[in-house]
Design a protein around this motif. Structure first.
Motif, mmCIF file in Angstrom:
data_model
loop_
_atom_site.group_PDB
_atom_site.id
_atom_site.type_symbol
_atom_site.label_atom_id
_atom_site.label_comp_id
_atom_site.label_asym_id
_atom_site.label_seq_id
_atom_site.Cartn_x
_atom_site.Cartn_y
_atom_site.Cartn_z
ATOM 1 N N GLU A 149 43.396 106.688 58.934
ATOM 2 C CA GLU A 149 43.476 105.231 58.812
ATOM 3 C C GLU A 149 42.839 104.749 57.514
ATOM 4 N N GLN B 152 44.608 102.869 54.332
ATOM 5 C CA GLN B 152 44.170 101.546 53.889
ATOM 6 C C GLN B 152 44.075 101.461 52.366
ATOM 7 N N LEU C 253 42.332 94.739 51.135
ATOM 8 C CA LEU C 253 41.555 95.034 52.337
ATOM 9 C C LEU C 253 40.855 93.788 52.851
ATOM 10 N N LYS D 283 43.285 91.410 54.455
ATOM 11 C CA LYS D 283 43.857 91.914 55.710
ATOM 12 C C LYS D 283 42.833 91.997 56.834
ATOM 13 N N THR D 284 41.600 92.429 56.493
ATOM 14 C CA THR D 284 40.612 92.714 57.537
ATOM 15 C C THR D 284 39.428 91.759 57.567
#
Length: 281
Positions: free
Chosen positions: A125, A129, A188, A191-192
């Motif tokens: 994962e 990413q 990143l 998105k997170t």
């Protein structure tokens, strides 16, 4: 908004027994909220590196407090605090310990006792990413500088930190590698919601932050949005900090009589203004 990190009136000197030695960091306070991107900028010797060491517990302040996730950082909670911070350092070659990319990303997970099945999932994962999943079995020494730093970021992300710290992480990269790394971090975060603290002298990196903290002589000289800080202009130059290329070019063009609507921190903003002000019919 939840506070991830804070420094409260922090002072540190490398020679406390010698009063004539200047403090490396003096009475510095700032906070980082969850989801923010904060950049600490300044010339060499401004206190940036000392702040990085205070945040990860390599140093402890002589006065003031460092709080991580709302708790004062100390010897007792040091390792628990570090487990919630992912750090990426200046030289990617100094960070590799595994024979392959996946071995390297898995290294810290093994040290933390993560079960094998979960570890494999996290490695895949994390590499996905940062868009390095196709390099799973590659040897790190055969990667470009930008690719190595993306793998280093993957290693930090695999630990599932709440705060990602970039300590001069792009300073040794060429322009392409630097752009690769910054694009990955920006994606990143979008998105997170990852919280990012970058300690840098790279202006392109600093511009991407929500807030800048400008250090000078161990003290916090200014704090604000990138546009607010760079609006200080020549004052920053006098203190050893360069201005973004687009801002310098904007000033030169205006001095030559080119019509422009404002100051520009990025080339894209400058090009758009040139087009609208001078060429668009």
């Amino acid at each position: 908004m939840h506070e991830i990190l804070s420094l409260n009136n922090v002072t540190y000197t490398y020679a406390p027994e010698e009063p004539q030695v200047k403090n490396a960091v003096e009475d510095v306070s700032f906070h980082v909220a969850e989801g923010e991107w904060i950049a600490i900028v300044g010339h060499n010797g401004s206190g940036k590196s000392t702040i990085a060491r205070l945040i990860n517990g390599l140093l402890f302040p002589q006065s003031g407090t460092v709080k991580v996730m709302g708790k004062v950082l100390n010897e007792e909670n040091l390792w628990n605090s570090r487990s919630q911070m992912g750090m990426v350092f200046q030289n990617p070659d100094n960070q590799f310990v595994g024979a392959t990319v996946q071995d390297d990303v898995a290294f810290a997970l093994e040290n933390n006792g993560i079960p094998y099945k979960e570890m494999v999932q996290r490695v895949h994962e994390a590499l996905k990413q940062v868009k390095m999943d196709a390099f799973l079995n590659h040897e790190p020494q055969h990667l470009s500088g930008g690719q190595k730093q993306r793998v280093a970021i993957a290693g930090a992300l695999a630990l599932q930190p709440r705060l990602l710290i970039l300590d001069e992480a792009t300073s040794m990269l060429d322009p392409q590698g630097r752009q690769e790394v910054l694009s990955v971090v920006r994606a990143l975060r979008e998105k997170t919601g990852l919280t990012v603290l970058s300690i840098t002298h790279d202006l392109e990196e600093a511009i991407m932050a929500d807030r800048l903290i400008f250090m000078n002589g161990g003290k916090k000289f200014a704090e604000g949005t990138p546009s607010e800080i760079f609006a200080l202009g020549d004052q920053l130059v006098e203190l050893g900090l360069d201005l973004p290329f687009a801002m310098k070019l904007t000033k030169l063009l205006k001095a030559e009589g080119v019509q422009l609507q404002g100051e520009h921190m990025t080339e894209e903003q400058l090009v758009n203004d040139l087009w609208i002000s001078n060429f668009k019919k």
